[in-house]
Scaffold this motif. Sequence first.
Motif, PDB file in Angstrom:
ATOM      1  N   ILE A 132       0.791  -1.226   0.000  1.00  0.00           N
ATOM      2  CA  ILE A 132       0.000   0.000   0.000  1.00  0.00           C
ATOM      3  C   ILE A 132       0.825   1.280   0.000  1.00  0.00           C
ATOM      4  O   ILE A 132       0.306   2.364  -0.240  1.00  0.00           O
ATOM      5  CB  ILE A 132      -0.962  -0.004   1.221  1.00  0.00           C
ATOM      6  N   SER A 133       2.140   1.189   0.225  1.00  0.00           N
ATOM      7  CA  SER A 133       2.930   2.387   0.519  1.00  0.00           C
ATOM      8  C   SER A 133       3.604   2.999  -0.700  1.00  0.00           C
ATOM      9  O   SER A 133       4.062   2.295  -1.595  1.00  0.00           O
ATOM     10  CB  SER A 133       4.012   2.050   1.552  1.00  0.00           C
ATOM     11  N   HIS A 134       3.689   4.322  -0.680  1.00  0.00           N
ATOM     12  CA  HIS A 134       4.518   5.045  -1.634  1.00  0.00           C
ATOM     13  C   HIS A 134       5.898   5.347  -1.030  1.00  0.00           C
ATOM     14  O   HIS A 134       6.901   5.362  -1.735  1.00  0.00           O
ATOM     15  CB  HIS A 134       3.847   6.351  -2.050  1.00  0.00           C
ATOM     16  N   ALA A 135       5.919   5.609   0.266  1.00  0.00           N
ATOM     17  CA  ALA A 135       7.180   5.841   0.976  1.00  0.00           C
ATOM     18  C   ALA A 135       7.126   5.116   2.314  1.00  0.00           C
ATOM     19  O   ALA A 135       6.057   4.982   2.915  1.00  0.00           O
ATOM     20  CB  ALA A 135       7.410   7.328   1.198  1.00  0.00           C
ATOM     21  N   VAL A 136       8.290   4.638   2.752  1.00  0.00           N
ATOM     22  CA  VAL A 136       8.375   3.865   3.995  1.00  0.00           C
ATOM     23  C   VAL A 136       9.503   4.421   4.848  1.00  0.00           C
ATOM     24  O   VAL A 136      10.602   4.707   4.349  1.00  0.00           O
ATOM     25  CB  VAL A 136       8.636   2.367   3.711  1.00  0.00           C
ATOM     26  N   HIS A 137       9.220   4.563   6.151  1.00  0.00           N
ATOM     27  CA  HIS A 137      10.234   4.970   7.121  1.00  0.00           C
ATOM     28  C   HIS A 137      10.332   3.882   8.190  1.00  0.00           C
ATOM     29  O   HIS A 137       9.314   3.476   8.753  1.00  0.00           O
ATOM     30  CB  HIS A 137       9.874   6.310   7.774  1.00  0.00           C
ATOM     31  N   VAL A 138      11.519   3.416   8.457  1.00  0.00           N
ATOM     32  CA  VAL A 138      11.750   2.370   9.448  1.00  0.00           C
ATOM     33  C   VAL A 138      12.214   3.035  10.746  1.00  0.00           C
ATOM     34  O   VAL A 138      13.211   3.752  10.753  1.00  0.00           O
ATOM     35  CB  VAL A 138      12.809   1.359   8.958  1.00  0.00           C
ATOM     36  N   MET A 139      11.465   2.788  11.835  1.00  0.00           N
ATOM     37  CA  MET A 139      11.797   3.394  13.132  1.00  0.00           C
ATOM     38  C   MET A 139      12.358   2.360  14.088  1.00  0.00           C
ATOM     39  O   MET A 139      11.929   1.204  14.107  1.00  0.00           O
ATOM     40  CB  MET A 139      10.556   4.036  13.766  1.00  0.00           C
ATOM     41  N   ARG A 140      13.314   2.817  14.884  1.00  0.00           N
ATOM     42  CA  ARG A 140      13.848   2.000  15.970  1.00  0.00           C
ATOM     43  C   ARG A 140      14.286   2.925  17.093  1.00  0.00           C
ATOM     44  O   ARG A 140      14.976   3.920  16.852  1.00  0.00           O
ATOM     45  CB  ARG A 140      15.031   1.160  15.501  1.00  0.00           C
ATOM     46  N   ASP A 141      13.853   2.625  18.309  1.00  0.00           N
ATOM     47  CA  ASP A 141      14.235   3.412  19.491  1.00  0.00           C
ATOM     48  C   ASP A 141      13.972   4.900  19.287  1.00  0.00           C
ATOM     49  O   ASP A 141      14.786   5.748  19.658  1.00  0.00           O
ATOM     50  CB  ASP A 141      15.705   3.183  19.836  1.00  0.00           C
ATOM     51  N   GLY A 142      12.838   5.228  18.673  1.00  0.00           N
ATOM     52  CA  GLY A 142      12.427   6.622  18.539  1.00  0.00           C
ATOM     53  C   GLY A 142      13.006   7.362  17.361  1.00  0.00           C
ATOM     54  O   GLY A 142      12.679   8.533  17.151  1.00  0.00           O
ATOM     55  N   ARG A 143      13.839   6.699  16.574  1.00  0.00           N
ATOM     56  CA  ARG A 143      14.479   7.379  15.449  1.00  0.00           C
ATOM     57  C   ARG A 143      14.181   6.663  14.141  1.00  0.00           C
ATOM     58  O   ARG A 143      13.952   5.457  14.116  1.00  0.00           O
ATOM     59  CB  ARG A 143      15.999   7.420  15.650  1.00  0.00           C
ATOM     60  N   ILE A 144      14.198   7.409  13.048  1.00  0.00           N
ATOM     61  CA  ILE A 144      14.086   6.812  11.720  1.00  0.00           C
ATOM     62  C   ILE A 144      15.481   6.375  11.286  1.00  0.00           C
ATOM     63  O   ILE A 144      16.399   7.190  11.191  1.00  0.00           O
ATOM     64  CB  ILE A 144      13.486   7.807  10.713  1.00  0.00           C
ATOM     65  N   VAL A 145      15.630   5.062  11.037  1.00  0.00           N
ATOM     66  CA  VAL A 145      16.951   4.525  10.689  1.00  0.00           C
ATOM     67  C   VAL A 145      17.101   4.297   9.188  1.00  0.00           C
ATOM     68  O   VAL A 145      18.221   4.108   8.698  1.00  0.00           O
ATOM     69  CB  VAL A 145      17.238   3.212  11.446  1.00  0.00           C
ATOM     70  N   GLU A 146      15.969   4.282   8.463  1.00  0.00           N
ATOM     71  CA  GLU A 146      16.045   4.094   7.015  1.00  0.00           C
ATOM     72  C   GLU A 146      14.763   4.596   6.384  1.00  0.00           C
ATOM     73  O   GLU A 146      13.670   4.406   6.926  1.00  0.00           O
ATOM     74  CB  GLU A 146      16.260   2.611   6.673  1.00  0.00           C
ATOM     75  N   SER A 147      14.883   5.266   5.242  1.00  0.00           N
ATOM     76  CA  SER A 147      13.730   5.784   4.505  1.00  0.00           C
ATOM     77  C   SER A 147      13.914   5.506   3.023  1.00  0.00           C
ATOM     78  O   SER A 147      15.038   5.430   2.521  1.00  0.00           O
ATOM     79  CB  SER A 147      13.576   7.297   4.716  1.00  0.00           C
ATOM     80  N   GLY A 148      12.786   5.359   2.334  1.00  0.00           N
ATOM     81  CA  GLY A 148      12.854   5.160   0.888  1.00  0.00           C
ATOM     82  C   GLY A 148      11.506   4.774   0.339  1.00  0.00           C
ATOM     83  O   GLY A 148      10.505   4.731   1.065  1.00  0.00           O
ATOM     84  N   THR A 149      11.455   4.486  -0.953  1.00  0.00           N
ATOM     85  CA  THR A 149      10.233   3.940  -1.531  1.00  0.00           C
ATOM     86  C   THR A 149      10.050   2.509  -1.046  1.00  0.00           C
ATOM     87  O   THR A 149      10.983   1.895  -0.505  1.00  0.00           O
ATOM     88  CB  THR A 149      10.298   3.954  -3.064  1.00  0.00           C
ATOM     89  N   ALA A 150       8.843   1.982  -1.260  1.00  0.00           N
ATOM     90  CA  ALA A 150       8.594   0.598  -0.849  1.00  0.00           C
ATOM     91  C   ALA A 150       9.571  -0.357  -1.516  1.00  0.00           C
ATOM     92  O   ALA A 150      10.101  -1.282  -0.884  1.00  0.00           O
ATOM     93  CB  ALA A 150       7.148   0.215  -1.176  1.00  0.00           C
ATOM     94  N   GLU A 151       9.836  -0.124  -2.799  1.00  0.00           N
ATOM     95  CA  GLU A 151      10.763  -1.007  -3.524  1.00  0.00           C
ATOM     96  C   GLU A 151      12.168  -0.916  -2.950  1.00  0.00           C
ATOM     97  O   GLU A 151      12.855  -1.934  -2.789  1.00  0.00           O
ATOM     98  CB  GLU A 151      10.772  -0.647  -5.008  1.00  0.00           C
ATOM     99  N   GLU A 152      12.624   0.289  -2.653  1.00  0.00           N
ATOM    100  CA  GLU A 152      13.977   0.456  -2.107  1.00  0.00           C
ATOM    101  C   GLU A 152      14.127  -0.238  -0.763  1.00  0.00           C
ATOM    102  O   GLU A 152      15.114  -0.945  -0.509  1.00  0.00           O
ATOM    103  CB  GLU A 152      14.294   1.950  -1.975  1.00  0.00           C
ATOM    104  N   ILE A 153      13.125  -0.055   0.100  1.00  0.00           N
ATOM    105  CA  ILE A 153      13.212  -0.607   1.449  1.00  0.00           C
ATOM    106  C   ILE A 153      13.159  -2.132   1.433  1.00  0.00           C
ATOM    107  O   ILE A 153      13.929  -2.816   2.120  1.00  0.00           O
ATOM    108  CB  ILE A 153      12.080  -0.045   2.335  1.00  0.00           C
TER     109      ILE A 153
END
Length: 530
Positions: A488-509
């Motif tokens: 469903i996503s156009h963009a994805v942000h991966v969070m860990r311990d309150g911070r975003i550790v990785e961002s990108g399109t769904a395909e990139e992630i």
Amino acid sequence: MSPLLEIRDLSVAFRTRERDVTVVRNVSMEIQPGQTVAVVGESGSGKSTTAAAVNRLLPDNGRITGGQVLFEGRDLTTASRREMTAIRGAGIGLVPQDPMSNLNPLMRVGDQIAEALQVHGVATGRAARARVLELLDMVGIPDPDRRIGQYPHEFSGGMRQRALIAMGLACRPRLLIADEPTSALDVTVQRRILDQLAALTAEMGTAVFLITHDLALAAERADVVAVMYQGEIVETGPAAAILADPAHEYTKRLLGAVPSLSSVRVSAPPAPAPDLVVVDGLRKVFPIRGTAEEFTAVDGVSFAIPRGRTVSIVGESGSGKSTTANLLLGLDTPTAGGIRFDGTDLTALGRKELFAFRRRVQPVFQNPYASLDPRYTVEKSIAEPLRVHGVGTAAERRKAAADLLEKVSLPASLAGRLPHELSGGQRQRVAIARALALSPELVVLDEAVSALDVLVQAQILELLAELQRELGLSYLFISHDLAVVRMISHAVHVMRDGRIVESGTAEEIFDHPSDDYTRELLAAIPGRSQ
């Protein structure tokens, strides 16, 4: 070998205003010592009701109308209340589906787990505390020495679920009924919990009666799978055989709807669009009760949500995802940083402006049990936002509620029912319908499909994508289900311990993750190889 649990021709009916409705019909199955049996099926199929009947924990309007439930040869359908109290916990452990309504908000979590040990004479005093700390660590709750003294509201949704799992395992039962035990958990903690259940099975001969709508999880974890549809078991057999070569048409439909990392995207192709929301350096710090210390839940988070697009946040329970959502909804105040919605700083809004803002932004929360007023009918719950904001006449609001029920694939006959008369998945669909009532510009979906079976989940995801295309809706989609996020996503942000550790399109992630934590999340998905 005699079965540990034998269900013979079990039937269960619910009393409604109009008539008695049979929801479980002539169900028969066996669970051997040390065996894991999974019952899968859509919401409302009768799987949770079957589990509740085994433990004699049916709601007040439910009753067993036929059949037997034999536990170690003893028919539980004729057992006294006192006998059932002795059996529950020590003989049959339970991990219920809903962590919100099954934890006492007025008791510390550690005390609630210790109570199970004390009631069954397993441990008291220091020994009970030591066992509680061991259980909290076992189910993956960090810093158990501090968490043991906290209240449920100080735990994230996933941590509450882990506390319930600790309670279910506390007395080392011979049978554990696990009703959607990991639906609120991220995949890494899910794997740890299920590994622990498997270890208990091997070590003590503990059998597991697993209720789930997650077919990939059932395939990976169960020895036997039973498929329920409309109150009946329509297919049963070894997990590998059922899932590799299903015989019943309903089982085939279930398998076809299971999301995977190779599933077809439902979201529209991304295109340049102006930002509706801009989050800049967002930070939220909470004081820790009884100490001078503080806990940073969100630490310097920045991202944007373009108009008509879906932005997802994924990560473990406790990573800060839901806190970020609450800040965006104006339900909490940032410690630092800013949120701009359509160019306006949310922190500068007065009471009147905040009321108008909430018409443009609507939530769908993780827990369908706590988010609906138990006194309101389905129709009243859906129409409530329209009434609060002065939209339409009473008749127009009723018509709107009926239209919204249809949109989320619920029959019009449910309009007059109360939440306790609905399944968990049905309640979540009502919550989604209510969120759509005001035609908002942004919908914040916090684990909004985690309680849904795969068939309804697929319908809801298609519905969300269709509404986005028709109305230009924007979504902040918070989930631990990575396969759904990819769909469903156009963009994805991966969070860990309150911070975003990785961002990108769904395909990139998902196709080329760069962070070790993202790779760990992907590796933990049940049935990843499928």
